[in-house]
Design an enzyme around this catalytic site. Structure first.
Site, short mmCIF file in Angstrom:
data_model
loop_
_atom_site.label_atom_id
_atom_site.label_comp_id
_atom_site.label_asym_id
_atom_site.label_seq_id
_atom_site.Cartn_x
_atom_site.Cartn_y
_atom_site.Cartn_z
N HIS A 43 0.92 -2.17 -8.27
CA HIS A 43 1.36 -1.11 -8.62
C HIS A 43 2.71 -1.03 -7.87
CE1 HIS A 43 2.04 3.52 -7.51
NE2 HIS A 43 2.16 3.56 -8.99
N ARG A 44 3.77 -0.94 -8.62
CA ARG A 44 5.40 -1.04 -8.40
C ARG A 44 5.61 -2.40 -7.72
NH1 ARG A 44 6.23 5.20 -6.05
NH2 ARG A 44 5.06 6.12 -7.59
N GLU A 92 2.78 -3.61 -12.14
CA GLU A 92 2.92 -2.41 -12.82
C GLU A 92 4.42 -2.18 -12.38
OE1 GLU A 92 3.34 2.23 -13.02
OE2 GLU A 92 3.53 0.91 -11.32
N ASP A 116 7.92 0.83 -13.09
CA ASP A 116 8.29 2.34 -13.91
C ASP A 116 9.78 1.87 -14.66
OD1 ASP A 116 6.43 3.93 -12.70
OD2 ASP A 116 7.04 2.96 -10.89
N HIS A 175 11.36 4.25 -9.94
CA HIS A 175 10.33 5.16 -10.09
C HIS A 175 10.93 6.68 -10.24
CE1 HIS A 175 7.23 8.38 -9.03
NE2 HIS A 175 6.29 7.60 -9.86
N GLU A 189 5.51 1.11 -17.38
CA GLU A 189 5.22 2.71 -17.72
C GLU A 189 6.70 3.37 -17.88
OE1 GLU A 189 4.15 4.96 -14.28
OE2 GLU A 189 4.54 6.56 -15.07
N LYS A 200 9.07 6.32 -18.29
CA LYS A 200 9.36 7.63 -17.58
C LYS A 200 9.69 8.63 -18.50
CE LYS A 200 8.01 6.72 -13.73
NZ LYS A 200 6.46 7.22 -13.25
N ASP A 237 -1.16 -0.52 -4.23
CA ASP A 237 -0.06 -0.84 -3.41
C ASP A 237 -0.19 -2.10 -2.72
OD1 ASP A 237 1.25 1.47 -4.33
OD2 ASP A 237 0.58 2.77 -2.78
O1 G3P Z 1 1.05 3.66 -13.92
C1 G3P Z 1 0.30 4.06 -13.00
C2 G3P Z 1 1.12 4.99 -12.07
O2 G3P Z 1 1.92 4.22 -11.37
C3 G3P Z 1 1.36 6.35 -12.54
O3 G3P Z 1 2.12 7.01 -11.53
O4 G3P Z 1 4.02 8.24 -10.39
O5 G3P Z 1 3.19 6.00 -9.63
O6 G3P Z 1 4.21 6.21 -11.77
P1 G3P Z 1 3.52 6.82 -10.89
MG MG Z 2 4.06 3.96 -12.54
#
Ligand code: G3P
Ligand code: MG
Length: 259
Positions: free
Chosen positions: A14-15, A41, A43, A56, A115, A117, A240
């Site tokens: 995640h990120r 992942e 954003d 993000h 992802e 936004k 994370d």
């Molecule tokens: O894509 C999963 C997650 O990243 C969604 O929420 O706010 O962390 O981008 P957020």
């Molecule tokens: Mg995300």
């Protein structure tokens, strides 16, 4: 790495490796890739001059030394910012990456969950709409089979689903309300349902599987929670700390499961 070659369940960084490195930076992605994670992942949003950048928040304030909305700044302005120093002085000077930078780094090494936004979506559908630019970049880089494009905004996904040879799509949901989620997934031909882990249970997972959807849950860092979700049958876990999650997975005995 082709999506169809992935082994489920997936650990999704995640990120990037965002527990130990500044989120959504090249170092965070490089460390995730070095850990052999199968998917990262990120954003993505647009700059004022309509370039795709990886960050993000809607504003620069939390994760850079800049101030104000990302979409009010040009790429050249963002390139001058530091996106690492807020996390630790060790990472001062890490730039805000473009989507092309991260895709170049990931190609052949891991799949990417892009992802988009919601704030980047434009109801007027300009030529350089965010979803159109992502689609074009993926085709140019021959990466359409290596990504899942997700969004909380069903309109973004609907637009992409109408394009020629669309990439796999993931519908992101938040909150407990599930009204119409599966209808949207069906309408856009979604590949996955990307859901807040607090709102899944076995019934919902089984329902999603019956529709041919993968279920990816975000954002899970506790070992106990990861084990419980694996037991429920989820197909992927955004975390994370992909290294700790991978250790959890290999101890859970579920690494051989094919969904
Ligand atoms: O894509 C999963 C997650 O990243 C969604 O929420 O706010 O962390 O981008 P957020
Ligand atoms: Mg995300």
């Amino acid at each position: 790495m082709k999506m169809q070659r992935l082994r489920y369940p997936l650990i999704i960084a995640h990120r990037g490796c965002s527990l130990r490195y500044p989120e959504n930076t090249l170092i965070a992605f490089e460390k995730a890739l070095e850990s052999k994670v199968q998917m990262i992942e990120l954003d993505v949003t647009l700059t004022r001059d309509r370039e795709l950048v990886v960050i993000h928040d809607e504003t620069l304030d939390r994760t850079t030394n800049g101030r104000g909305r990302v979409m009010d700044h040009t790429l050249a302005e963002l390139k001058r910012l530091d996106a690492g120093g807020w996390f630790s002085r060790r990472f001062t000077g890490e730039p805000v990456p473009t989507l092309a930078d991260v895709l170049k780094m990931a190609v052949g090494r891991a799949a990417v969950n892009i992802e988009i936004k919601p704030e980047a979506y434009d109801t007027r559908h300009p030529e350089d709409a965010v979803e159109r630019q992502v689609w074009e970049l993926l085709h140019r880089q021959h990466m359409t089979d290596d990504v899942v494009v997700s969004s909380f905004d069903a309109r973004v996904l609907t637009e992409i689903s109408r394009m020629e040879r669309p990439p796999a799509l993931g519908y992101l949901t938040e909150g407990a309300g599930l009204g119409g989620v599966f209808d949207v997934c069906q309408r856009i031909g979604a590949f996955s349902w990307n859901v807040d882990y607090r709102y899944v249970n076995r019934t919902r997972i089984d329902q999603a599987h019956a529709m041919g959807l993968r279920v990816f849950t975000y954002t899970v860092n506790s070992r106990k929670q990861i084990l419980s979700l694996l037991d429920m049958g989820v197909d992927g876990i955004f975390t994370d700390d992909p290294v700790a999650a991978a250790a959890c997975l290999s101890n859970s005995g579920s690494e051989e499961r094919r969904v």
